[in-house]
Design a protein around this motif. Structure first.
Motif, short mmCIF file in Angstrom:
data_model
loop_
_atom_site.label_atom_id
_atom_site.label_comp_id
_atom_site.label_asym_id
_atom_site.label_seq_id
_atom_site.Cartn_x
_atom_site.Cartn_y
_atom_site.Cartn_z
N HIS A 201 42.24 43.43 41.40
CA HIS A 201 41.24 43.10 42.42
C HIS A 201 40.80 44.32 43.21
CE1 HIS A 201 41.60 38.68 41.93
NE2 HIS A 201 42.83 38.99 41.54
N LYS B 48 42.42 35.16 46.73
CA LYS B 48 41.96 34.87 45.36
C LYS B 48 43.15 34.58 44.43
CE LYS B 48 37.81 37.74 45.74
NZ LYS B 48 37.26 39.09 45.44
N GLY C 12 42.39 30.66 45.69
CA GLY C 12 41.07 30.57 46.33
C GLY C 12 41.02 29.68 47.54
#
Length: 342
Positions: A30, A79, A83
């Motif tokens: 990420h 995430k 989420g």
């Protein structure tokens, strides 16, 4: 139809429930760089769950992490954790708690009192006057944790944090003999540290996190004997009471997070003090555990130990979210804590 959907939801939950030891390295996917991940690990944050347990303020206090970086890290964690799915049903929580195990105390009666033994993902506090068996119980647990138990518990290693210089490795040899275990192997499965200040006591928990992460699932018990002794020494008088309680709250919060993050049992011993107001309210026992409300709220289960006849000791559930207020008698023998012999 509803029942079918519920069972489907449970199956879905079991599939999607993230691994207990989700590695921080997943953050690289990420956009979080390796250097920042190393900074987090050096501060004792080794898993995604551990990262979720820290506030932005705490993360900003880590050297080399700016507010912008912390914001990005927090977004990545969100995430990775599904989420933003914050809630689960009570049934899902019940399924999740099936990973909780219990460690035997060495006494059948004491195990019954504790609902089967020392619970993982919880802090169990025992308190009492001197010579009531607190340290003896700590030593016995060092050995019994290594034994296989009920519901598939395979046993594991122990971390012992000693604040009062009461740990005696040779005591473990006698207890190992009782269970016909190899003495050296038993001692080799207990890692020990002696701490001298309340600051050091808090700092050493970062090393505990690193150890639990390195050997995931191997360590099953963390012992702190005793939890309040150094705070009593380092902070004196009413003028320093607020600061002491704040530091204590930080340490107990860290212990609670460790127990949940790595699914281990946390066992702490505590001292007692005379309650000057007890005589005015006609209480039978004018003594109380030290640490005040901070200690009382942080401990999941609190057990009060008192002396009986000879080597007999009496344990009483003082506070617990799911155990009834009852008593059990046990004895201290050469082989550690055992059932009382009438």
């Amino acid at each position: 139809m509803a029942a079918v959907m519920e069972s489907g939801d449970v199956a879905l939950y079991e599939e999607e429930d993230p691994d207990l030891y989700q590695d921080l390295d997943l953050l690289q996917n990420h956009g979080i760089n390796v250097a920042d991940i190393k900074k987090l690990k050096s501060a004792g944050v080794c898993t995604i769950k551990g990262l979720q347990m820290l506030t932005k303020k705490k993360l900003c206090a880590i050297k080399g992490l700016s507010e912008a970086k912390v914001e990005k890290i927090k977004e990545s964690v969100l995430k990775l954790s599904g989420g933003g799915s914050v809630f689960c049903t009570a049934l899902q929580a019940s399924i999740k708690r099936k990973t909780v195990f219990r460690v035997s105390t060495g006494s059948t009666e004491l195990n019954k009192l504790l609902g089967g033994g020392l619970e993982s993902m919880a802090i169990t506090e025992v308190f009492g006057e001197f010579r009531t068996g607190k340290t003896q119980l700590s030593h016995t647990l060092c050995v019994t944790t290594q034994l296989p138990g009920e519901n598939g518990f395979t046993g594991g290693k122990v971390i012992f944090i000693d604040t009062e210089h009461t740990f005696r490795p040779d005591r473990l040899r006698n207890i190992a003999n009782r269970y016909n275990l190899d003495q050296d192997a038993v001692l080799n499965n207990v890692i020990y540290t002696r701490v001298y200040t309340s600051e050091q006591q808090l700092e050493v928990l970062d090393f505990v996190c690193a150890k639990l992460y390195e050997e995931a699932g191997i360590y099953k018990l963390l012992i702190v004997d005793s939890v309040m002794a150094l705070f009593r020494v380092d902070f004196s008088g009413r003028g320093e009471l607020a600061e002491r309680q704040q530091q204590l709250a930080q340490m107990l919060s860290k212990l609670q997070k460790i127990s949940e993050e790595y699914n281990i049992a946390v066992f702490v011993t505590n001292q007692m003090t005379a309650d000057p107001g007890a005589s005015l309210s006609f209480q039978a026992d004018p003594k109380k555990p030290i640490g005040g409300n901070i200690m009382a709220h942080a401990s999941t289960t609190r057990v009060y130990l008192r002396k009986g006849r000879g080597e007999m000791r009496i344990a009483k559930i003082y506070d617990s979210p799911d155990l009834p207020e009852s008593e059990a008698t046990f004895s201290i023998t050469d082989g550690g804590v055992d059932d009382a012999k009438e």
